[in-house]
Design a protein around this motif. Sequence first.
Motif, mmCIF file in Angstrom:
data_model
loop_
_atom_site.group_PDB
_atom_site.id
_atom_site.type_symbol
_atom_site.label_atom_id
_atom_site.label_comp_id
_atom_site.label_asym_id
_atom_site.label_seq_id
_atom_site.Cartn_x
_atom_site.Cartn_y
_atom_site.Cartn_z
ATOM 1 N N GLY A 141 9.680 5.293 -2.967
ATOM 2 C CA GLY A 141 9.884 4.755 -1.618
ATOM 3 C C GLY A 141 9.587 5.769 -0.530
ATOM 4 O O GLY A 141 9.960 5.569 0.628
ATOM 5 N N ALA A 142 8.893 6.850 -0.894
ATOM 6 C CA ALA A 142 8.673 7.957 0.042
ATOM 7 C C ALA A 142 8.012 7.509 1.344
ATOM 8 O O ALA A 142 8.277 8.082 2.395
ATOM 9 N N LEU A 196 11.793 -2.223 -4.299
ATOM 10 C CA LEU A 196 11.313 -1.687 -3.019
ATOM 11 C C LEU A 196 10.404 -2.703 -2.329
ATOM 12 O O LEU A 196 10.490 -2.919 -1.122
ATOM 13 N N GLN A 197 9.555 -3.325 -3.133
ATOM 14 C CA GLN A 197 8.633 -4.327 -2.591
ATOM 15 C C GLN A 197 9.394 -5.501 -1.971
ATOM 16 O O GLN A 197 9.083 -5.961 -0.884
ATOM 17 N N PRO A 206 0.816 -1.225 0.000
ATOM 18 C CA PRO A 206 0.000 0.000 0.000
ATOM 19 C C PRO A 206 0.846 1.271 0.000
ATOM 20 O O PRO A 206 0.471 2.262 -0.620
ATOM 21 N N GLU A 207 2.000 1.233 0.689
ATOM 22 C CA GLU A 207 2.871 2.426 0.741
ATOM 23 C C GLU A 207 3.381 2.787 -0.655
ATOM 24 O O GLU A 207 3.527 3.962 -0.989
ATOM 25 N N ILE A 208 3.670 1.762 -1.442
ATOM 26 C CA ILE A 208 4.172 1.999 -2.804
ATOM 27 C C ILE A 208 3.032 2.500 -3.689
ATOM 28 O O ILE A 208 3.204 3.434 -4.476
ATOM 29 N N LEU A 209 1.860 1.899 -3.522
ATOM 30 C CA LEU A 209 0.701 2.329 -4.322
ATOM 31 C C LEU A 209 0.365 3.790 -4.017
ATOM 32 O O LEU A 209 -0.015 4.549 -4.915
ATOM 33 N N ARG A 210 0.541 4.167 -2.773
ATOM 34 C CA ARG A 210 0.263 5.551 -2.371
ATOM 35 C C ARG A 210 1.207 6.513 -3.094
ATOM 36 O O ARG A 210 0.798 7.574 -3.566
ATOM 37 N N ALA A 211 2.481 6.118 -3.185
ATOM 38 C CA ALA A 211 3.463 6.968 -3.871
ATOM 39 C C ALA A 211 3.143 7.063 -5.364
ATOM 40 O O ALA A 211 3.281 8.124 -5.980
#
Length: 262
Positions: A104-105, A60-61, A10-15
């Motif tokens: 990767g923010a 990143l994943q 989810p963090e990557i999808l958000r970025a």
Amino acid sequence: MQFTDLGLAPEILRALEAQGYRHPTPIQAQAIPAVLSGRDVMACAQTGTGKTAGFTLPILQRLQTCKPASGASKPTTGRPPRVLILAPTRELAAQVEESVRTYGAHLQQRSLVIFGGVGMNPQIAALQRGVDILVATPGRLLDHARQGTVDLSRIEILVLDEADRMLDMGFIHDIRRVLALLPAKRQNLLYSATFSDDIRKLAHSFLHDPEYVESERRNSASELVQQTVYKVDRERKRDLLIELIRTHNWPQVLIFTRTKWG
Ligand code: AMP
């Protein structure tokens, strides 16, 4: 297909959402699952195809889901890089690291770019603070390796970006030296816009059973650009150019030449 179909955190999808990207490009749709599977990848992809995110996102994943081999007790400071991305020029290296930062923010992974032409000390200090993803040009990376200021013994994933340009720039020996410093067991990704015999040879020497991914027809030309070939002796190239510019009344012309002098 959407990015949400690829199994990214989810963090990557958000970025990605913040960038306004919802649909993977063709190279991303192929490369992301391949990299996530842990296999070696050989990708034929030009700049502008979204190739950078094609390896940055799944890397990143993977870092996020697989903890470092050394265990969870590793302190934040001084942790050696797990990913090494080699790029031919400082501009490209900086651009790739910028992508790592962007995508990767919302993750905890630390990235760093190192290249020549600037002081070593700030790079040494940053390496000592701990890095997960290191983006580097080959020469400066070897400078650090020789001085013992970078530890490449924990690299899990290696990326050679724009491998054809690296060979054109004469980096083959540096690349081999870097390869010799890495752990034997690792995932390898090779990106190149063209596949010459030299690239194939390099690929065969270090990729294991790679999955091939290709952005489009090999070395295809853009259909929006009209191309014309003029066969002309070297001595008359200049006259031809002058003639073309005059007769067409071109107000703006971009000229590519083989040498600076030319
Ligand atoms: P690259 O081929 O990696 O140099 O990327 C070319 C440009 O495409 C970069 O500016 C990226 O930010 C952008 N880009 C990458 N992936 C996507 C995507 N899925 N949708 C739209 N733009 C993208």
